[in-house]
Design a protein around this motif. Structure first.
Motif, PDB file in Angstrom:
ATOM      1  N   ASN A 361       0.622  -9.783   1.631  1.00 27.79           N
ATOM      2  CA  ASN A 361       1.318  -8.590   2.110  1.00 27.79           C
ATOM      3  C   ASN A 361       1.043  -8.250   3.565  1.00 27.79           C
ATOM      4  O   ASN A 361       1.441  -7.203   4.063  1.00 27.79           O
ATOM      5  CB  ASN A 361       0.976  -7.379   1.224  1.00 27.79           C
ATOM      6  CG  ASN A 361      -0.510  -7.092   1.187  1.00 27.79           C
ATOM      7  OD1 ASN A 361      -1.320  -7.914   1.622  1.00 27.79           O
ATOM      8  ND2 ASN A 361      -0.878  -5.937   0.668  1.00 27.79           N
ATOM      9  N   THR A 362       0.335  -9.112   4.277  1.00 30.61           N
ATOM     10  CA  THR A 362       0.118  -8.917   5.713  1.00 30.61           C
ATOM     11  C   THR A 362       0.197 -10.268   6.406  1.00 30.61           C
ATOM     12  O   THR A 362       0.120 -11.322   5.779  1.00 30.61           O
ATOM     13  CB  THR A 362      -1.264  -8.294   6.009  1.00 30.61           C
ATOM     14  OG1 THR A 362      -2.289  -9.175   5.513  1.00 30.61           O
ATOM     15  CG2 THR A 362      -1.406  -6.918   5.378  1.00 30.61           C
ATOM     16  N   ASN A 366       3.763 -12.647   5.101  1.00 26.20           N
ATOM     17  CA  ASN A 366       4.436 -11.445   4.604  1.00 26.20           C
ATOM     18  C   ASN A 366       5.921 -11.452   4.958  1.00 26.20           C
ATOM     19  O   ASN A 366       6.776 -11.182   4.111  1.00 26.20           O
ATOM     20  CB  ASN A 366       3.758 -10.202   5.189  1.00 26.20           C
ATOM     21  CG  ASN A 366       4.410  -8.918   4.710  1.00 26.20           C
ATOM     22  OD1 ASN A 366       4.742  -8.779   3.543  1.00 26.20           O
ATOM     23  ND2 ASN A 366       4.599  -7.980   5.616  1.00 26.20           N
TER      24      ASN A 366
END
Length: 375
Positions: A361-362, A366
């Motif tokens: 998620n980063t 992502n």
């Protein structure tokens, strides 16, 4: 002579009756024909995700629907007598009469009351939570008559329902996608949609989806530019209740951390991305794949078409996560989700070309995230 005329007349009547019966049969068959729209449509022994996989049907396979049970269709293959159950969102019936109806998505804060009559004075017979899908049977001024999953009919106010086409839902996964008037990229563009826009699949033909937009604009899109959304009441059970078999995949795959990346290699001393997934699954979880009826392909693009597509917010340990190149929507990378928004994979990044764990998620991956499947 009269006897001959009478025989001829009876013969004509008989022929007409046969034609009428054949026409009725054909109409009935057409209404019950359906086509698989998922990359691989699982045909199961029972009407639930725990049912044994009888056969995996490729996209475009035509089947005959014989029975409906809750959200499942009992189907038979048209070229043999193989029979089983398929979930409603992975096939489309050619029943235009049924599909002409709209379905509604509840859009309310909290829950929405379902009433016995189209009035706030009506008795509350049920409550629906936000995001629930229901068939819309008719309109009565500012009210929709809907049908609950139990078969009971009731009314909800139209202010809290978003009507959409009554077909399986998909999302655009390309940055932008042209919807063409025919299954041909040279035909006129009907509309252009953006990533994550919803579409509704009406048919499939040789690599193209015939779709409707949420505004009921019809057209065609290349199937690889859309991701089918499997809508179930309990999303974690999309491929059946996950057994503990894959719960060990984190510790198993971490044994290979630091092994070098090598193009076209599938272990055990070096790997490319899909080779790593292929090696882990076929070395340690071969019986699991066999039980599920899955023959895992070698390439990342093909691996994305097995199992069941799931949403990003429903990832579980052991799911496969896929990524595009960043400049195109084509899948070019794959890894194994190991929980806590992390995945393990064979990275080809210069200076870090080896088996590593990366955040989902980063950072770099992502923005490249494309889709996920549950085996």
């Amino acid at each position: 002579m009269r006897r001959l005329k009478k025989k001829n007349a009876l013969f004509v009547v008989y022929v007409l009756l046969v034609i009428m019966m054949m026409s009725t049969t054909l109409v009935y068959a057409n209404e019950n024909n359906a086509i698989v729209i998922a990359g691989q449509g699982m045909l199961r022994s029972t009407a639930d995700f725990n049912g044994e996989v009888i056969q995996s049907l490729p996209i475009g396979t035509e089947v005959l629907v014989q029975e409906t049970k809750n959200d499942w269709y009992q189907v038979v293959l048209q070229d043999n007598a193989t029979k089983g159950w398929m979930y409603k969102d992975i096939i489309v019936k050619y029943d235009e009469k049924a599909n002409a109806l709209k379905k509604g998505i509840i859009n309310a804060d909290g829950v929405l009351n379902v009433r016995s009559v189209p009035s706030t004075e009506g008795t509350i017979i049920s409550k629906l939570s936000n995001g629930t899908e229901v068939p819309i049977l008719s309109t009565d001024e500012e009210w929709y008559q809907i049908q609950l999953s139990t078969g009971v009919k009731g009314f909800v106010h139209s202010d809290f329902v978003d009507p959409v086409p009554n077909y399986p839902q998909a999302k655009i996964i390309a940055v932008s996608s042209n919807i063409y008037e025919s299954p041909n990229a040279q035909s006129k563009i009907a509309v252009t949609l953006n990533k994550n826009d919803n579409i509704y699949i009406k048919n499939y033909d040789n690599g193209w989806y015939n779709i409707l937009t949420k505004d009921f604009i019809e057209g065609w899109i290349k199937s690889e530019e859309a991701e089918l959304q499997i809508n179930v009441v309990q999303p974690v059970n999309r491929s059946g209740t996950r057994t503990h078999t894959l719960s060990s995949i984190k510790s198993v795959s971490e044994k290979y951390l630091g092994k070098p990346y090598k193009y076209a290699s599938a272990g055990p001393d070096s790997f490319d991305c899909s080779g790593f997934v292929y090696y882990i699954m076929n070395t340690y979880y071969k019986d699991y794949l066999k039980e599920k009826g899955i023959n895992l392909p070698r390439s990342s693009r093909d691996q994305a078409n097995v199992g069941t597509r799931i949403n990003r917010d429903q990832l579980q340990v052991g799911d496969l996560v896929f990524f595009n190149s960043g400049s195109s929507s084509t899948i070019s990378h794959v890894g194994i989700y190991i929980g806590n928004n992390e995945f393990i994979h064979a990275s080809s990044t210069p200076g870090d070309a080896k088996i590593i764990i990366s955040p989902l998620n980063t950072g770099h991956y992502n923005g490249r995230y494309s889709t996920a499947v549950r085996l």
